[in-house]
Design a protein around this motif. Structure first.
Motif, PDB file in Angstrom:
ATOM      1  N   ARG A  57       0.764  -1.056  -0.032  1.00 50.49           N
ATOM      2  CA  ARG A  57       0.095   0.119   0.013  1.00 50.49           C
ATOM      3  C   ARG A  57       0.956   1.271   0.149  1.00 50.49           C
ATOM      4  N   THR A  58       1.867   1.337   0.594  1.00 49.59           N
ATOM      5  CA  THR A  58       2.865   2.518   0.796  1.00 49.59           C
ATOM      6  C   THR A  58       3.306   2.837  -0.602  1.00 49.59           C
ATOM      7  N   ARG A  59       4.014   1.807  -1.138  1.00 52.24           N
ATOM      8  CA  ARG A  59       4.575   2.160  -2.591  1.00 52.24           C
ATOM      9  C   ARG A  59       3.346   2.570  -3.604  1.00 52.24           C
ATOM     10  N   VAL A 106      11.607   7.050   0.360  1.00 51.91           N
ATOM     11  CA  VAL A 106      12.636   5.974   0.701  1.00 51.91           C
ATOM     12  C   VAL A 106      11.983   4.829   1.752  1.00 51.91           C
ATOM     13  N   ARG A 107      12.005   3.560   1.557  1.00 53.01           N
ATOM     14  CA  ARG A 107      11.705   2.557   2.702  1.00 53.01           C
ATOM     15  C   ARG A 107      13.146   1.710   2.895  1.00 53.01           C
ATOM     16  N   HIS A 108      13.542   1.478   3.899  1.00 52.36           N
ATOM     17  CA  HIS A 108      14.668   0.853   4.229  1.00 52.36           C
ATOM     18  C   HIS A 108      14.728   0.111   5.643  1.00 52.36           C
ATOM     19  N   GLU A 134      10.310   4.960  12.183  1.00 55.95           N
ATOM     20  CA  GLU A 134       9.202   6.013  12.032  1.00 55.95           C
ATOM     21  C   GLU A 134       8.503   5.702  10.658  1.00 55.95           C
ATOM     22  N   HIS A 135       7.474   6.096  10.467  1.00 48.12           N
ATOM     23  CA  HIS A 135       6.382   5.784   9.219  1.00 48.12           C
ATOM     24  C   HIS A 135       5.397   7.111   9.294  1.00 48.12           C
ATOM     25  N   PRO A 136       6.062   8.211   9.251  1.00 51.92           N
ATOM     26  CA  PRO A 136       5.260   9.552   9.216  1.00 51.92           C
ATOM     27  C   PRO A 136       3.831   9.519   8.343  1.00 51.92           C
ATOM     28  N   THR A 137       4.184   9.024   7.141  1.00 49.60           N
ATOM     29  CA  THR A 137       2.859   9.128   6.195  1.00 49.60           C
ATOM     30  C   THR A 137       1.804   8.316   6.710  1.00 49.60           C
ATOM     31  N   GLN A 138       2.332   7.117   7.251  1.00 52.73           N
ATOM     32  CA  GLN A 138       1.039   6.253   7.745  1.00 52.73           C
ATOM     33  C   GLN A 138       0.166   6.917   8.849  1.00 52.73           C
ATOM     34  N   SER A 139       0.997   7.586   9.734  1.00 51.93           N
ATOM     35  CA  SER A 139       0.505   8.291  10.780  1.00 51.93           C
ATOM     36  C   SER A 139      -0.376   9.532  10.228  1.00 51.93           C
ATOM     37  N   SER A 167       7.465  -2.019  15.795  1.00 56.72           N
ATOM     38  CA  SER A 167       6.597  -1.058  14.916  1.00 56.72           C
ATOM     39  C   SER A 167       6.893   0.195  14.773  1.00 56.72           C
ATOM     40  N   ARG A 168       7.374   0.759  13.463  1.00 52.26           N
ATOM     41  CA  ARG A 168       7.564   2.008  13.291  1.00 52.26           C
ATOM     42  C   ARG A 168       6.391   2.911  13.146  1.00 52.26           C
ATOM     43  N   VAL A 169       4.970   2.148  12.851  1.00 57.29           N
ATOM     44  CA  VAL A 169       3.878   2.711  12.825  1.00 57.29           C
ATOM     45  C   VAL A 169       3.289   3.278  14.261  1.00 57.29           C
ATOM     46  N   ALA A 170       3.763   2.409  15.326  1.00 56.93           N
ATOM     47  CA  ALA A 170       3.254   2.607  16.688  1.00 56.93           C
ATOM     48  C   ALA A 170       4.202   3.870  17.080  1.00 56.93           C
ATOM     49  N   LEU A 221      -1.870  -3.686  15.827  1.00 60.67           N
ATOM     50  CA  LEU A 221      -0.596  -3.973  14.787  1.00 60.67           C
ATOM     51  C   LEU A 221      -0.108  -5.271  14.580  1.00 60.67           C
ATOM     52  N   ARG A 222       0.360  -5.556  13.515  1.00 59.84           N
ATOM     53  CA  ARG A 222       0.830  -6.784  12.805  1.00 59.84           C
ATOM     54  C   ARG A 222       1.851  -7.360  13.862  1.00 59.84           C
ATOM     55  N   MET A 223       2.027  -8.574  13.961  1.00 57.52           N
ATOM     56  CA  MET A 223       3.304  -9.286  14.540  1.00 57.52           C
ATOM     57  C   MET A 223       4.164  -9.406  13.636  1.00 57.52           C
ATOM     58  N   GLN A 224       5.314  -8.354  13.887  1.00 64.35           N
ATOM     59  CA  GLN A 224       6.417  -8.267  13.277  1.00 64.35           C
ATOM     60  C   GLN A 224       7.484  -9.400  13.169  1.00 64.35           C
ATOM     61  N   LEU A 225       7.112 -10.360  12.683  1.00 57.78           N
ATOM     62  CA  LEU A 225       7.966 -11.683  12.854  1.00 57.78           C
ATOM     63  C   LEU A 225       9.277 -11.304  12.010  1.00 57.78           C
ATOM     64  N   HIS A 261      -6.245  -0.517  11.626  1.00 61.41           N
ATOM     65  CA  HIS A 261      -5.028  -1.470  11.426  1.00 61.41           C
ATOM     66  C   HIS A 261      -4.220  -0.740  10.253  1.00 61.41           C
ATOM     67  N   PRO A 262      -2.898  -0.883  10.310  1.00 64.73           N
ATOM     68  CA  PRO A 262      -2.195  -0.073   9.113  1.00 64.73           C
ATOM     69  C   PRO A 262      -2.033  -1.116   7.966  1.00 64.73           C
ATOM     70  N   GLY A 263      -2.533  -2.427   8.279  1.00 63.83           N
ATOM     71  CA  GLY A 263      -1.979  -3.513   7.079  1.00 63.83           C
ATOM     72  C   GLY A 263      -0.687  -3.503   7.065  1.00 63.83           C
ATOM     73  N   PRO A 264      -0.145  -4.839   6.461  1.00 68.67           N
ATOM     74  CA  PRO A 264      -1.000  -6.174   6.249  1.00 68.67           C
ATOM     75  C   PRO A 264      -1.407  -6.687   7.419  1.00 68.67           C
ATOM     76  N   MET A 265      -2.568  -7.140   7.426  1.00 69.53           N
ATOM     77  CA  MET A 265      -3.415  -7.933   8.554  1.00 69.53           C
ATOM     78  C   MET A 265      -2.817  -9.227   8.526  1.00 69.53           C
TER      79      MET A 265
HETATM   80  C1  NCD Z   1       3.472  -1.071   8.211  1.00 69.44           C
HETATM   81  C2  NCD Z   1       4.763  -1.039   7.702  1.00 69.44           C
HETATM   82  O1  NCD Z   1       5.449  -1.474   6.634  1.00 69.44           O
HETATM   83  O2  NCD Z   1       5.459  -0.569   8.641  1.00 69.44           O
HETATM   84  N1  NCD Z   1       2.512  -1.339   6.858  1.00 69.44           N
HETATM   85  C3  NCD Z   1       2.285  -0.083   6.362  1.00 69.44           C
HETATM   86  O3  NCD Z   1       3.231   0.552   5.752  1.00 69.44           O
HETATM   87  N2  NCD Z   1       0.821   0.235   6.001  1.00 69.44           N
HETATM   88  C4  NCD Z   1       2.965  -2.081   9.129  1.00 69.44           C
HETATM   89  C5  NCD Z   1       3.561  -3.463   9.154  1.00 69.44           C
HETATM   90  O4  NCD Z   1       4.278  -3.927   8.264  1.00 69.44           O
HETATM   91  O5  NCD Z   1       3.020  -4.419   9.880  1.00 69.44           O
END
Ligand code: NCD
Length: 319
Positions: A57-59, A106-108, A134-139, A167-170, A221-225, A261-265
């Motif tokens: 979704r972000t890209r 950029v995502r890294h 951080e993931h400011p545009t999700q916020s 979680s960068r979203v959190a 939030l997704r469990m970021q395994l 939920h920010p996805g992916p669920m």
């Molecule tokens: C999140 C991410 O990649 O940080 N997804 C997103 O950008 N909507 C959350 C996640 O991966 O769980």
């Protein structure tokens, strides 16, 4: 206010900047509802999307946002680039920059990459996620969604549940939600809370069945395994029993409480299969608003001097 040059973290915008983006988003929502949802605001500018980590979704939403503003878009994904031949981050950025770009998204996987990039290019940098940081545009998408549904964030209780540690979203949401006057509570197993938590402007509530009753918003939030080096919960089934939003547990929510939920669920882990279909679940609104707020961010950064009022869609210019 003077537009921000970069959006690397929530601090680059601050409260006033966030509010300005939310205000601009109302305009771009109107643009997006037009028959031809495209305006010439960024004609002649180039936005490069540099994704070193997976994204759906972000890209896609950054690409759609830039195209709706008539910018040229260059998409880079690591799997089909010279990074595979060993090219460094710096050389990659300098190469893209030499072609002439006004903004780099950029995502890294490494924390701090958006800040590093500003040393190697004059382009504006937008952070689409740096490691667990951080993931400011999700916020911004989340703040806009809550504002649309509840009027504002001020005085609202927002309960964030799950893998806070990775979680960068959190991290971005705790900053943005509290800057806009919400009170934030976190619910997580102790192993999934970060060590620095005492410095965060939040309450920790151990029991989801207590926290859920006071929530105006429950944010899962997704469990970021992929970011966990060891097993931090005894089993996913036990995690769901204690921290998952099951259909039964959702009955404890207030009638007006939003489910986000920010996805992916991971359906069946942090959220049950049918909960995203509840009337107050706004998960698809978050995705749609992702495009709108990213239009607002690109316009804020690159479009200064172009009057919003003059932005007609191309067909309307010719009518
Ligand atoms: C999140 C991410 O990649 O940080 N997804 C997103 O950008 N909507 C959350 C996640 O991966 O769980």
């Amino acid at each position: 206010m003077t537009p921000a040059k970069h959006v690397r973290g929530v601090e680059d915008l601050g409260k006033d900047g966030i509010l300005e983006i939310l205000e601009l988003s109302n305009h771009f929502l109107e643009v997006s509802n037009r028959r031809i949802p495209k305006v010439p605001a960024l004609r002649g500018k180039t936005v490069a999307n540099l994704f070193f980590e997976d994204s759906t979704r972000t890209r896609l939403s950054f690409e759609k946002a830039a195209k709706r503003l008539s910018a040229d878009v260059m998409n880079f994904s690591v799997s089909s680039s010279s990074v595979k031949k060993g090219e460094s981050l710096r050389d990659t950025v300098e190469t893209i920059s030499a072609m002439g770009v006004e903004a780099i998204v950029v995502r890294h996987r490494s924390v701090g990459v958006p800040w590093m990039l500003t040393q190697w290019t004059d382009a504006s940098i937008i952070n689409a996620g740096d490691g667990a940081h951080e993931h400011p545009t999700q916020s911004l998408a989340d703040c806009y969604t809550i504002t649309q549904q509840l009027g504002s964030l001020a005085g609202k209780r927002i309960v964030i549940v799950g893998d806070i540690k990775h979680s960068r979203v959190a991290r971005s949401n705790v900053k943005a939600f509290s800057a806009l006057g919400a009170s934030v509570a976190l619910v997580a197993p102790p192993t999934l809370l970060p060590p620095s938590i005492e410095n965060w402007p939040v309450d920790i509530i151990p029991d989801l069945d207590v926290a859920i009753k006071e929530a105006d918003v429950i944010y899962l939030l997704r469990m970021q395994l992929e970011r966990q080096e060891e097993s931090l919960v005894p089993s996913l089934r036990e995690y769901t029993n204690l921290y998952g939003l099951t259909f039964d547990r959702s009955k404890q929510l207030q009638k007006t409480a939003l489910v986000m939920h920010p996805g992916p669920m991971n359906r069946g882990v942090e959220i049950s299969g049918n909960v995203p279909n509840l009337p107050n679940a706004v998960i698809t609104n978050q995705v749609g608003n992702g495009v709108i707020v990213r239009m607002a961010v690109l316009y804020h950064i690159l479009g200064s001097g172009i009057a919003l009022a003059g932005l007609n869609s191309e067909d309307e210019d010719n009518d």
